[in-house]
Design a protein around this motif. Structure first.
Motif, PDB file in Angstrom:
ATOM      1  N   TYR A  15       2.558   6.729   5.661  1.00 47.76           N
ATOM      2  CA  TYR A  15       3.515   5.618   5.590  1.00 47.76           C
ATOM      3  C   TYR A  15       4.432   5.602   6.809  1.00 47.76           C
ATOM      4  O   TYR A  15       4.838   4.531   7.279  1.00 47.76           O
ATOM      5  N   ALA A  16       4.767   6.778   7.338  1.00 49.34           N
ATOM      6  CA  ALA A  16       5.619   6.850   8.524  1.00 49.34           C
ATOM      7  C   ALA A  16       4.929   6.225   9.731  1.00 49.34           C
ATOM      8  O   ALA A  16       5.569   5.540  10.545  1.00 49.34           O
ATOM      9  N   PHE A  17       3.616   6.441   9.849  1.00 45.67           N
ATOM     10  CA  PHE A  17       2.866   5.822  10.944  1.00 45.67           C
ATOM     11  C   PHE A  17       2.972   4.301  10.855  1.00 45.67           C
ATOM     12  O   PHE A  17       3.233   3.618  11.857  1.00 45.67           O
ATOM     13  N   ASP A  18       2.784   3.763   9.658  1.00 49.47           N
ATOM     14  CA  ASP A  18       2.872   2.318   9.482  1.00 49.47           C
ATOM     15  C   ASP A  18       4.285   1.804   9.757  1.00 49.47           C
ATOM     16  O   ASP A  18       4.465   0.715  10.323  1.00 49.47           O
ATOM     17  N   ALA A  19       5.293   2.591   9.373  1.00 54.33           N
ATOM     18  CA  ALA A  19       6.682   2.181   9.607  1.00 54.33           C
ATOM     19  C   ALA A  19       6.958   2.043  11.103  1.00 54.33           C
ATOM     20  O   ALA A  19       7.654   1.108  11.540  1.00 54.33           O
ATOM     21  N   GLU A  20       6.391   2.950  11.898  1.00 58.27           N
ATOM     22  CA  GLU A  20       6.552   2.865  13.350  1.00 58.27           C
ATOM     23  C   GLU A  20       5.917   1.582  13.892  1.00 58.27           C
ATOM     24  O   GLU A  20       6.482   0.914  14.780  1.00 58.27           O
ATOM     25  N   ILE A  27       4.996  -7.473  10.535  1.00 57.83           N
ATOM     26  CA  ILE A  27       4.124  -7.246   9.371  1.00 57.83           C
ATOM     27  C   ILE A  27       2.780  -6.676   9.821  1.00 57.83           C
ATOM     28  O   ILE A  27       2.101  -7.251  10.678  1.00 57.83           O
ATOM     29  N   VAL A  28       2.418  -5.552   9.229  1.00 56.92           N
ATOM     30  CA  VAL A  28       1.205  -4.820   9.621  1.00 56.92           C
ATOM     31  C   VAL A  28       0.192  -4.845   8.489  1.00 56.92           C
ATOM     32  O   VAL A  28       0.549  -4.707   7.315  1.00 56.92           O
ATOM     33  N   CYS A  29      -1.080  -5.023   8.839  1.00 58.87           N
ATOM     34  CA  CYS A  29      -2.146  -4.822   7.862  1.00 58.87           C
ATOM     35  C   CYS A  29      -3.104  -3.762   8.387  1.00 58.87           C
ATOM     36  O   CYS A  29      -3.230  -3.550   9.592  1.00 58.87           O
ATOM     37  N   GLY A  30      -3.753  -3.092   7.452  1.00 58.47           N
ATOM     38  CA  GLY A  30      -4.784  -2.121   7.787  1.00 58.47           C
ATOM     39  C   GLY A  30      -6.144  -2.661   7.394  1.00 58.47           C
ATOM     40  O   GLY A  30      -6.273  -3.382   6.407  1.00 58.47           O
ATOM     41  N   LEU A 122      -4.126  -3.134  12.275  1.00 60.73           N
ATOM     42  CA  LEU A 122      -4.598  -1.781  12.559  1.00 60.73           C
ATOM     43  C   LEU A 122      -6.031  -1.667  12.065  1.00 60.73           C
ATOM     44  O   LEU A 122      -6.309  -1.835  10.878  1.00 60.73           O
ATOM     45  N   ILE A 123      -6.950  -1.385  12.985  1.00 59.04           N
ATOM     46  CA  ILE A 123      -8.383  -1.333  12.672  1.00 59.04           C
ATOM     47  C   ILE A 123      -8.863   0.104  12.722  1.00 59.04           C
ATOM     48  O   ILE A 123      -8.644   0.812  13.714  1.00 59.04           O
ATOM     49  N   ASP A 124      -9.532   0.549  11.674  1.00 64.27           N
ATOM     50  CA  ASP A 124     -10.124   1.885  11.715  1.00 64.27           C
ATOM     51  C   ASP A 124     -11.282   1.902  12.710  1.00 64.27           C
ATOM     52  O   ASP A 124     -12.158   1.040  12.676  1.00 64.27           O
ATOM     53  N   GLY A 125     -11.266   2.879  13.612  1.00 65.88           N
ATOM     54  CA  GLY A 125     -12.356   2.993  14.578  1.00 65.88           C
ATOM     55  C   GLY A 125     -11.866   2.913  16.008  1.00 65.88           C
ATOM     56  O   GLY A 125     -10.686   3.104  16.300  1.00 65.88           O
ATOM     57  N   ASN A 126     -12.801   2.580  16.907  1.00 67.36           N
ATOM     58  CA  ASN A 126     -12.470   2.595  18.334  1.00 67.36           C
ATOM     59  C   ASN A 126     -12.557   1.220  18.996  1.00 67.36           C
ATOM     60  O   ASN A 126     -12.523   1.120  20.229  1.00 67.36           O
ATOM     61  N   ARG A 127     -12.704   0.165  18.188  1.00 71.88           N
ATOM     62  CA  ARG A 127     -12.703  -1.180  18.768  1.00 71.88           C
ATOM     63  C   ARG A 127     -12.210  -2.189  17.741  1.00 71.88           C
ATOM     64  O   ARG A 127     -12.249  -1.937  16.542  1.00 71.88           O
ATOM     65  N   CYS A 128     -11.775  -3.341  18.246  1.00 65.66           N
ATOM     66  CA  CYS A 128     -11.248  -4.398  17.378  1.00 65.66           C
ATOM     67  C   CYS A 128     -12.179  -5.610  17.406  1.00 65.66           C
ATOM     68  O   CYS A 128     -12.785  -5.901  18.444  1.00 65.66           O
ATOM     69  N   ALA A 147      -1.374   4.538   6.284  1.00 61.86           N
ATOM     70  CA  ALA A 147      -1.449   4.236   4.851  1.00 61.86           C
ATOM     71  C   ALA A 147      -2.177   2.917   4.615  1.00 61.86           C
ATOM     72  O   ALA A 147      -2.960   2.796   3.665  1.00 61.86           O
ATOM     73  N   SER A 148      -1.939   1.932   5.470  1.00 61.32           N
ATOM     74  CA  SER A 148      -2.583   0.623   5.301  1.00 61.32           C
ATOM     75  C   SER A 148      -4.092   0.720   5.480  1.00 61.32           C
ATOM     76  O   SER A 148      -4.865   0.125   4.715  1.00 61.32           O
TER      77      SER A 148
END
Length: 214
Positions: A15-20, A27-30, A122-128, A147-148
């Motif tokens: 959650y701290a990572f997302d807060a940053e 507004i951030v989405c994962g 925020l995208i899991d992995g190494n590309r968007c 967390a997202s």
């Protein structure tokens, strides 16, 4: 240290990572996916905007959770998230575009389906995905960092597993409930015995020499 304390500490770190990220971008989405490797079934992509004022205890990389815990967290996330979207990309689209670009398309669709829309992705992995309409950042091992993204990994994994369990009821001879479509020795034996169905990824089977256009 008690296990619960370790779990709580990990939860706080995600959650701290997302807060940053929110402090910098709004507004951030994962976003994450499940099912890139199987021989059959869809790839499932999910996007999640969590409520920073209502943290969900126990969110983590879906691969580190038991099936029972993932199911429980799925219900918590879908009930308490600000927004979420789950998208299935069919085997036919995977064959047409290849698994990478089919997954990129699914991720972009999941983000586009959110209401409200995020300001940063925020995208899991190494590309968007290039189709994204928002600024974005790839995060390697994101499901163990954000967390997202971890929440998205849970939604994608549970949704795909549920899909495969339903498919197993229609095609019990393939034992999909056991291997979820992944390329196990048992799965290859069953394909050799029963052939392929429309839910198989023919491009994957071609590479393995299991399909010759019949």
């Amino acid at each position: 240290m008690p296990r619960t304390s370790k779990s709580t500490s990990n939860n706080q770190a995600l959650y701290a990572f997302d807060a940053e990220q929110r402090a910098q971008h709004g507004i951030v989405c994962g976003v994450d996916e499940a099912g890139r490797g199987p021989l059959c079934g869809p790839v499932c992509c999910a996007a999640v905007i969590l409520n920073p004022d209502d943290p969900i205890e126990g969110i983590n990389d879906s691969k580190k959770l038991t099936e029972k815990r993932r199911e429980a967290l799925f219900e918590e996330i879908t009930r308490r998230a600000v927004a979420y979207e789950i998208v299935f990309i069919s085997p036919q689209e995977i064959d047409e575009k290849n698994i990478l670009w089919a997954t990129m398309d699914g991720m972009a669709q999941a983000v586009a389906g959110l209401d409200p829309q995020p300001e940063y992705v925020l995208i899991d992995g190494n590309r968007c995905p290039p189709e994204l309409a928002h600024p974005a950042q790839p995060v390697v091992k994101g499901d163990a960092t954000s967390a997202s993204i971890a929440a998205a990994s849970i939604l994608a994994k549970v949704s795909r597993d549920r899909y495969m369990l339903e498919l197993d009821k229609q095609y019990p001879q393939y034992q999909l409930a056991k291997h979820k479509g992944y390329p196990t020795a048992l799965h290859y034996e069953l394909i050799a015995q029963y052939g392929i169905q429309p839910f198989y990824r023919r491009s994957f089977l071609k590479k393995q020499g299991y399909w010759h256009g019949k």
